[in-house]
Scaffold this motif. Sequence first.
Motif, PDB file in Angstrom:
ATOM      1  N   ARG A  40      -4.134 -10.176  85.105  1.00  0.00           N
ATOM      2  CA  ARG A  40      -4.401  -9.813  86.494  1.00  0.00           C
ATOM      3  C   ARG A  40      -5.739  -9.087  86.614  1.00  0.00           C
ATOM      4  O   ARG A  40      -6.468  -9.255  87.611  1.00  0.00           O
ATOM      5  N   ALA A  53      -8.356 -11.749  86.691  1.00  0.00           N
ATOM      6  CA  ALA A  53      -8.387 -12.443  87.977  1.00  0.00           C
ATOM      7  C   ALA A  53      -8.936 -11.544  89.085  1.00  0.00           C
ATOM      8  O   ALA A  53      -9.592 -12.018  90.010  1.00  0.00           O
ATOM      9  N   ASP A  56      -9.256 -16.337  90.640  1.00  0.00           N
ATOM     10  CA  ASP A  56      -8.195 -17.144  90.020  1.00  0.00           C
ATOM     11  C   ASP A  56      -8.719 -18.416  89.378  1.00  0.00           C
ATOM     12  O   ASP A  56      -7.969 -19.114  88.689  1.00  0.00           O
ATOM     13  N   THR A  99     -16.105 -18.550  91.803  1.00  0.00           N
ATOM     14  CA  THR A  99     -15.648 -17.172  91.637  1.00  0.00           C
ATOM     15  C   THR A  99     -16.511 -16.229  92.456  1.00  0.00           C
ATOM     16  O   THR A  99     -17.678 -16.488  92.719  1.00  0.00           O
TER      17      THR A  99
END
Length: 253
Positions: A164, A167, A172, A220
Amino acid sequence: MAAPGARWVCAAAAPRCWRLFGAVCLLRLPRVTQPLREEEEEMAALMGQIELEKSHYSDHEIRKLEEEELLRKRKESAYDDEVPGKTVIMARDLEDKWEQKFLRFKAAPRITDADESNNRTSLNRKLDRNLMLLVKQRIGNQELWLVPQVEWQPGETLRSTAERAMATFLGDHIEAKVLGNAPYGIYKYKFPRAIRTEDNVGAKVFFFKAFLQSSDFSQTEKKENHVWVTKDELGDYLKPEYLKKVNRFLLDL
């Protein structure tokens, strides 16, 4: 075994005194081999010479020898057995073709524009070294350079917390392979006395390692300042005690 009439008494769960964090050391592996040192070049030349002396002829070399022998016989006997209208490609012709193709080949430079400008936010630098991602995060009233980390949430494994964290800072769409389910290292520190309490003593950061699988970050959105640095450059960003913990499990071969 409990005595008859005894009752089980469950003590209340003790409060968690340490805040837990999952962190991920995301590495971009080398894209090219490192230059050989002088002794390595000497050893490579020696091994190449030994291999050449002990090796057998390849199919191409055998074909070339057979064609040279055939040409010699033709010159001696003035006999021509070639079929009219048939194009024959000799082994030497192939070698000339390969030589021309080799001369046109131009290797990509090992030193990139990002190296020359020392752009540490770029992945296209230090192509023969490991690069590790560092991000600037706010800890209390300070902004510190750290590997990506987030606080553990109930119901999570430490690995999922580290995933996490990755991310959170890279989105993601990032493609990376986390190595194993157990952390590679731990960093433990106490909070300043001004904010330290019995129920909030300090933090424990559990480090996981991951290898970057793709360098395409077009989808991203980086939420914080970031740099990609070599092991030698970590000291420019990390505090000494934090750096010491990271260096224990970070290899740069």
